[in-house]
Design an enzyme around this catalytic site. Structure first.
Site, short mmCIF file in Angstrom:
data_model
loop_
_atom_site.label_atom_id
_atom_site.label_comp_id
_atom_site.label_asym_id
_atom_site.label_seq_id
_atom_site.Cartn_x
_atom_site.Cartn_y
_atom_site.Cartn_z
N GLU A 177 -2.81 54.44 66.65
CA GLU A 177 -3.39 53.19 66.15
C GLU A 177 -3.20 51.99 67.07
O GLU A 177 -4.01 51.07 67.05
CB GLU A 177 -2.80 52.88 64.77
CG GLU A 177 -3.18 53.86 63.68
CD GLU A 177 -4.67 53.88 63.39
OE1 GLU A 177 -5.29 52.80 63.44
OE2 GLU A 177 -5.20 54.96 63.12
N SER A 465 6.02 68.54 1.28
CA SER A 465 7.34 68.81 0.71
C SER A 465 8.50 68.52 1.65
O SER A 465 9.65 68.75 1.29
CB SER A 465 7.41 70.25 0.23
OG SER A 465 6.66 70.40 -0.95
#
Length: 811
Positions: A177, A465
């Site tokens: 780069e 229940s």
């Protein structure tokens, strides 16, 4: 005005305008300079809060086989090598494993890498040693990263210090780069000219002239617009950045900031996170070809995405490797080896090694928010250590998936017979440690990778229940009832506020008369539960539910005793965790501790202001001497009641307690229960509230059993409180049972000296399995047969037996 005067005035005006422009330019540069110092000086990168699961602790004697540990290490992206391992690697030597752990975060701070030798015996760790052979007390693996909490814009990164940037990475970035990075002052005019010439010859954009510093400025300070003003701003800010900071600081900032891909809505910034995202490993563990691939992606993360464009990515990688060889960053031998290797990427969304649990992360996010942890905190790099046990989570997910698939096939067969199209089944599984309140696993639905509606936290469903243990707990607390008390399962008529009569019915439309309380719970007798609730007070039952963890005040109506109350699965887990602990409410939580960058705050113990903010305090909500007899009755439910099919599959020595629940028209199938070290809650239903055809026993119980079988759990066996004793009673009438009747007896815990009637005739309960109860328009009813078709407990009276016989004849 003469011509000469006119020229002089024009020149003066030009000079004035030039001076004004110069001053404006200087002020503009000063403003940019201040912006750099203010924003870049603090290195305020957006670093999300990272969320970790429990770390695996190994000691000598741990029940763990060599193959099992190797499997876990591979899921954590450890790599097997033949040489002496480096961090993140292991070596196998016959029955030994040499492991080099990674540097890891913990509540106490950073844990440095450690090398250890593990010697295995028969499915256990026989010895835990250092490499030199010295005994090690314990070894903790690095906690798995299970997710991140992002700020609104969704950027993600793992921040590296200058010392954590590998030399090859820095050299590779410069080689590809910015070759003159070490010499220019922010802008490289010769590089701009070279790039312009190369692009003109190629007829396309082949090279860029921007320096690393310019790229960093563009990413950190500027937007993506391509205008002359932005390019000038970029060049000036790059030079000012170089004036204030040295090359090493700029390189480190670039390594942390550069954009390297997209993971859905998450932007992947920096090489630290990219290493994890693409390879499942830390940056220091990468091989040369892997570093080269990441460096090559800088120019175009989408163009060179190795998952979407593998051939193009490999060509780019090989070009980077060749450049590194030319510039002598790597030697020829390293190049020859690297260029021959495949891309070796981490598999995206690999379920075997998946470490993303959106339902559990949702719990963590909400509990953090409840403690004042805002979105602003989520961008400061905190580490949240959770209670999630990945092994338990995988077990719960597999159990739910297996049973939902099985039940789905059975429902599909039913569809062929009646022509209806059943809605797909969904489910929830929660596993927690009731003693600590740690949520070990939380499955919010069939698709465990899908974020969205969290059924575990938000699906408020009738619990059926499951409420009945709290009815009977309230009765025991009144002092007028015990497990052997005779209660009445006879018709009950209640006048409602609408001036209508409400009468709960059993499934067989029969009533069993006088029965012991333990039998009423084991068989979920509805009239008996309503009678007791009316006697002790509906408001009292509602109050006990709130005390144990129900989030919303239920309606104080008689149907509450039969499950006319809605709760989320997490609330149900909280309710039953309180029963498992003998009446102590330990708030269920998913957070074990919080660590900042450079500091730590633990949830246990609360030894600082930050720590106390995440402490979860216990509260006794019921007396142990009241809860213990109830828990023993829930053990009877598993041995001889609705949980009997699970009891047959579990190890005989494992004592568990639990209760099933089913809502109206079989819309919700529940099972909640506990061992000595785990509480497990399962819900099965549909998102459209359609009937499932499943009771708690025929649906949720199968998932619950699979989970309990896979857990390394302990039996429920607390010490009986003083002043109580175990008595054997006849299951039908509650009389004391003589020795010949022992096979049909129920063991109950009652206060010492409780008078019980003597038995003159043995009962006839053969101990069949029982199915669950369902809620019809008239209340909760009981099914007469279990999934295997076996009959329920026969009625006690001759008249009831004749009515049962007649029902079988006409049906």
């Amino acid at each position: 005005m003469t011509r000469r005067t006119w020229k002089w005035s024009l020149a003066s005006l030009g000079l004035l305008l030039l001076a004004v422009a110069g001053v404006a330019f200087i002020l503009w540069v000063v403003r940019l300079d201040r912006q750099i110092l203010a924003e870049f000086g603090g290195r305020r990168w957006t670093e999300p809060t990272r969320v970790y699961a429990q770390s695996r602790e190994l000691v000598a004697g741990t029940r763990l086989g060599l193959r099992q540990l190797v499997s876990e290490l591979e899921q954590m992206r450890y790599r097997q090598v033949q040489r002496l391992p480096r961090p993140g690697e292991y070596q196998l030597r016959n029955n030994e494993l040499i492991l080099y752990t990674r540097r890891a975060q913990s509540i106490a701070g950073t844990r440095e890498p450690l090398i250890a030798r593990l010697r295995f015996g028969d499915n256990s760790i026989e010895a835990l040693l250092t490499l030199a052979g010295e005994p090690l007390q314990r070894l903790r693996l690095d906690p798995p990263l299970i997710g991140s909490l992002f700020p609104i814009h969704g950027e993600d990164r793992l921040i590296l210090s200058p010392d954590e940037v590998p030399r090859m990475l820095a050299a590779g970035i410069k080689a590809i780069e910015d070759r003159d990075f070490d010499h220019h002052a922010g802008v490289d005019y010769s590089a701009i000219a070279r790039a312009l010439w190369a692009n003109l010859r190629a007829g396309e954009v082949e090279q860029g002239g921007s320096t690393l510093t310019q790229q960093l400025v563009k990413s950190y300070f500027l937007d993506g617009r391509r205008t002359l003003r932005r390019k000038i701003t970029e060049a000036i800010m790059a030079q000012r950045l170089e004036a204030h900071y040295d090359k090493r600081e700029i390189m480190t900032a670039y390594v942390n900031e550069v954009y390297l891909g997209q993971d859905g809505a998450r932007a992947v910034h920096g090489f630290g996170l990219a290493s994890q995202f693409y390879f499942g490993r830390t940056l220091e563990e990468l091989e040369p070809e892997q570093i080269a691939l990441l460096v090559g992606m800088i120019r175009g993360p989408s163009l060179y995405d190795p998952r979407r464009n593998p051939d193009r990515a490999r060509q780019r990688r090989d070009y980077v490797l060749a450049t590194l060889k030319t510039q002598q960053v790597i030697d020829g031998a390293s190049y020859d080896q690297a260029v021959q290797r495949p891309l070796t990427l981490a598999t995206a969304y690999d379920n075997s090694g998946r470490t993303y649990y959106p339902a559990f992360l949702d719990l963590v996010r909400r509990q953090l928010g409840g403690r004042g942890f805002s979105s602003a905190n989520a961008s400061t790099g905190h580490s949240v250590f959770t209670t999630l046990d990945p092994r338990v989570q995988r077990l719960a997910e597999q159990a739910l998936t297996t049973e939902l698939n099985r039940l789905g096939k059975e429902r599909a067969n039913k569809k062929l017979r009646n022509g209806e199209k059943p809605a797909p089944l969904e489910g929830v599984v929660i596993v927690a440690d009731p003693a600590s309140g740690d949520v070990l696993a939380l499955v919010g639905g069939r698709n465990t990778t899908l974020a969205g509606f969290n059924r575990a936290l938000d699906a408020r469903r009738p619990i059926g229940s499951l409420v009945k243990p709290f009815v009977y707990l309230t009765a025991l607390e009144s002092g007028r009832y015990n497990a052997a008390s005779i209660i009445d399962d006879s018709p009950v008529i209640v006048r409602t506020t609408a001036n209508r009569d409400w009468q709960p019915q059993n499934f067989d439309h029969l009533f069993h008369g006088s029965v012991p309380l333990v039998r009423a719970l084991a068989e979920s007798m509805n009239a008996a539960a309503v009678s007791v609730a009316l006697d002790v007070g509906i408001d009292s039952v509602a109050s006990r539910l709130m005390d144990f963890g129900l989030a919303r005040q239920p309606a104080s109506v008689p149907a509450l005793a039969l499950g006319a109350v809605e709760a989320t699965p997490l609330e149900v887990a909280q309710l039953y965790a309180g029963l498992a602990t003998g009446g102590v409410r330990n708030p269920l939580h998913g957070i074990a501790g919080l660590a900042t960058r450079g500091a730590a705050a633990g949830a246990r113990p609360a030894n600082s202001d930050a720590a106390s903010a995440f402490a979860f305090r216990s509260q006794r909500v019921a007396k142990f001497e009241d809860v213990y007899p109830l828990d023993r009755m829930l053990v009877t439910v598993m041995d001889q009641g609705t949980g009997r099919s699970s009891r047959a599959a579990l190890p005989p020595s494992l004592v568990v307690a639990g209760k099933s629940g089913t809502s109206s028209d079989y819309r919700d199938s529940w099972f909640a229960g506990f061992s000595g070290s785990h509480v497990v809650v399962v819900w099965i239903g549909t998102d459209t509230n359609q009937p499932t055809g499943l009771t708690g026993s025929s649906g949720a119980l199968a998932v619950w059993t699979r989970v309990m079988l896979g857990l390394e759990t302990q039996s429920w066996q607390p010490t009986m409180p003083p002043g109580f004793e175990v008595r054997n009673i006849d299951s039908l009438g509650g009389e004391l049972v003589s020795e010949p009747c022992a096979a049909r007896a129920i063991a109950v815990v009652v206060p010492r000296g409780t008078p019980l009637p003597e038995s003159y005739e043995c009962g006839s309960w053969p101990g069949q399995r029982f199915d669950d109860e369902v809620w019809s328009d008239g209340g909760f009813d009981e099914r007469a047969r279990d999934p295997a078709g076996e009959p329920r407990m026969p009625p006690r009276s001759l008249g009831e037996r004749l009515r049962n016989w007649w029902d079988r004849v006409i049906h």
